[in-house]
Design a protein around this motif. Structure first.
Motif, PDB file in Angstrom:
ATOM      1  N   SER A 101       6.399  -1.324   6.509  1.00 26.79           N
ATOM      2  CA  SER A 101       5.097  -0.742   6.845  1.00 26.79           C
ATOM      3  C   SER A 101       4.002  -1.197   5.888  1.00 26.79           C
ATOM      4  CB  SER A 101       5.189   0.789   6.841  1.00 26.79           C
ATOM      5  OG  SER A 101       5.546   1.268   5.553  1.00 26.79           O
ATOM      6  N   LYS A 102       4.366  -1.483   4.629  1.00 30.51           N
ATOM      7  CA  LYS A 102       3.367  -1.899   3.645  1.00 30.51           C
ATOM      8  C   LYS A 102       2.736  -3.231   4.028  1.00 30.51           C
ATOM      9  CE  LYS A 102       4.188   1.623   0.973  1.00 30.51           C
ATOM     10  NZ  LYS A 102       3.188   2.731   0.837  1.00 30.51           N
ATOM     11  N   ASP A 141       7.323   2.891  15.837  1.00 34.79           N
ATOM     12  CA  ASP A 141       7.682   3.976  14.921  1.00 34.79           C
ATOM     13  C   ASP A 141       8.927   3.624  14.105  1.00 34.79           C
ATOM     14  OD1 ASP A 141       9.343   4.129  17.146  1.00 34.79           O
ATOM     15  OD2 ASP A 141       9.198   6.306  17.355  1.00 34.79           O
ATOM     16  N   MET A 163       7.650   1.214  11.321  1.00 35.16           N
ATOM     17  CA  MET A 163       6.841   1.883  10.315  1.00 35.16           C
ATOM     18  C   MET A 163       7.604   2.955   9.554  1.00 35.16           C
ATOM     19  SD  MET A 163       4.008   0.239  10.528  1.00 35.16           S
ATOM     20  CE  MET A 163       2.752   1.202   9.686  1.00 35.16           C
ATOM     21  N   HIS A 164       8.845   3.216   9.937  1.00 38.69           N
ATOM     22  CA  HIS A 164       9.631   4.230   9.225  1.00 38.69           C
ATOM     23  C   HIS A 164       9.871   3.756   7.791  1.00 38.69           C
ATOM     24  CE1 HIS A 164      12.898   6.905   8.094  1.00 38.69           C
ATOM     25  NE2 HIS A 164      12.520   7.684   9.101  1.00 38.69           N
ATOM     26  N   ASP A 171       0.662  -2.672   7.412  1.00 37.12           N
ATOM     27  CA  ASP A 171      -0.610  -1.983   7.169  1.00 37.12           C
ATOM     28  C   ASP A 171      -1.727  -2.968   6.825  1.00 37.12           C
ATOM     29  OD1 ASP A 171       0.317   0.563   7.657  1.00 37.12           O
ATOM     30  OD2 ASP A 171       0.719   1.022   5.545  1.00 37.12           O
ATOM     31  N   SER A 177       9.145  -1.273   1.898  1.00 34.42           N
ATOM     32  CA  SER A 177       9.023  -0.838   3.290  1.00 34.42           C
ATOM     33  C   SER A 177       8.184  -1.831   4.091  1.00 34.42           C
ATOM     34  CB  SER A 177       8.384   0.551   3.374  1.00 34.42           C
ATOM     35  OG  SER A 177       9.245   1.542   2.846  1.00 34.42           O
TER      36      SER A 177
END
Length: 333
Positions: free
Chosen positions: A170-171, A215, A218-219, A174, A168
């Motif tokens: 998002s990892k 969003d 980050m999904h 982050d 993902s």
């Protein structure tokens, strides 16, 4: 000593590799991406015949480690396991939209054969607490490499089912700690005409740029992919790292990424800049919103011969539909 729970077997190991890599008949007709028209960039029919372009046989061998990292079965992908045949490795690696190399899908693999994907780094900055430049090895440590089988739908009305390897997005984001003021994520492809012969032509404004709402980025379905079929990403498919957003048209999947920016306003995107009346920022797969010059109601699966209905959000409506609650999907195409 307690016995260890056996690791799930990756999909590409369940069926013999010879069956996966079986050569299929390519679709010789259909809509193919073309270069710029005098009045602006648009797609046009090329229908070139295939002239024996060889399958990918390891052009990354001199630039990537020979062994791909071990993969785990993705719990995210397992939630919507696809009961559909996978597109062959041969088709995935020989039918490519990658304008940086060529506007002819059938010659991209040949032109990309000497592309070197190491060393490589991605600079991440903008509205974040810890901007940084990560090299490829560090990026690949952001999360365990997973295998995810996703549908991939092109705006040209053809599609594939691809077993991606990656994690993902998002990892990675982050790690730079996005600020609350970051509402969008912008992406930039490598700009190097020596490596990308297509960038020597004015078919598009280079470098290729793309963007997502925060969003969306980050999904958990949104993926940074480094491989397919448990092998390193071939150059023609976006080596070494590309974006995969399975509910959006394929042109959102920017390839060979070198820069990510966290920003407050909607970032520019290449196809929207080229023809804003035809290619919107969102590019969500929607059978009810036709392209100005062709329907999106059906699609043709590469490796097959018949058309099939296109699914809203490419079949991922249950997972991502809430992101667009209350939006006019016709106006925000």
């Amino acid at each position: 000593m307690a016995s260890q729970k056996p690791k799930p077997v990756p999909n590409h190991e369940i069926t013999g590799e010879s069956a996966y890599f079986n050569r299929r008949t390519f679709m010789r007709a259909g809509i193919v991406a073309a270069a710029a028209l005098a009045t602006g960039v648009a797609y046009r029919e090329l229908n070139p015949s295939r002239h024996g372009v060889p399958p990918h046989r390891g052009p990354l061998a001199t630039s990537m480690p020979t062994t791909f990292p071990s993969t785990t079965q993705s719990s995210i992908a397992a939630m919507h396991k696809l009961d559909e045949p996978l597109t062959s490795f041969d088709d995935i690696t020989n039918y490519n939209n990658f304008y940086e190399f060529s506007t002819d899908k059938h010659e991209v693999a040949e032109l990309a054969a000497n592309f070197v994907a190491r060393p490589w780094s991605i600079a991440i900055g903008g509205l974040c607490s810890k901007p940084a430049t990560f090299d490829l090895d560090d990026i690949l440590k952001s999360a365990p490499i997973e295998e995810r089988v996703y549908r991939m739908r092109c705006v040209e009305a053809w599609s594939m089912v691809i077993p991606w390897n990656g994690f993902s997005l998002s990892k990675l984001l982050d790690r730079v700690q996005p600020l609350s003021s970051a509402k969008y994520v912008g992406f930039t492809t490598l700009n190097d005409p020596e490596k990308f012969p297509g960038q020597r032509r004015g078919s598009l404004d280079w470098p290729y740029v793309e963007g997502l709402r925060m969003d969306e980025a980050m999904h958990p379905l949104t993926m940074l992919a480094s491989g397919i079929y448990g092998k390193w990403m071939p150059p023609q498919d976006g080596a070494p790292l590309r974006l995969v957003v399975p509910w959006k048209y394929g042109f959102k999947g920017i390839k060979s990424i070198v820069k990510i920016d966290l920003v407050a306003s909607e970032p520019p995107t290449t196809w929207n800049l080229a023809a804003s009346n035809e290619y919107g920022f969102y590019a969500n797969v929607n059978p009810n919103v036709p392209h100005p010059r062709w329907s999106q109601a059906t699609e043709r699966r590469i490796g097959g011969s018949s058309s099939k209905p296109t699914l809203l959000f490419n079949g991922y409506a249950d997972q991502v539909g809430s992101l667009y609650s209350g939006m006019d999907l016709t106006a925000n195409f």
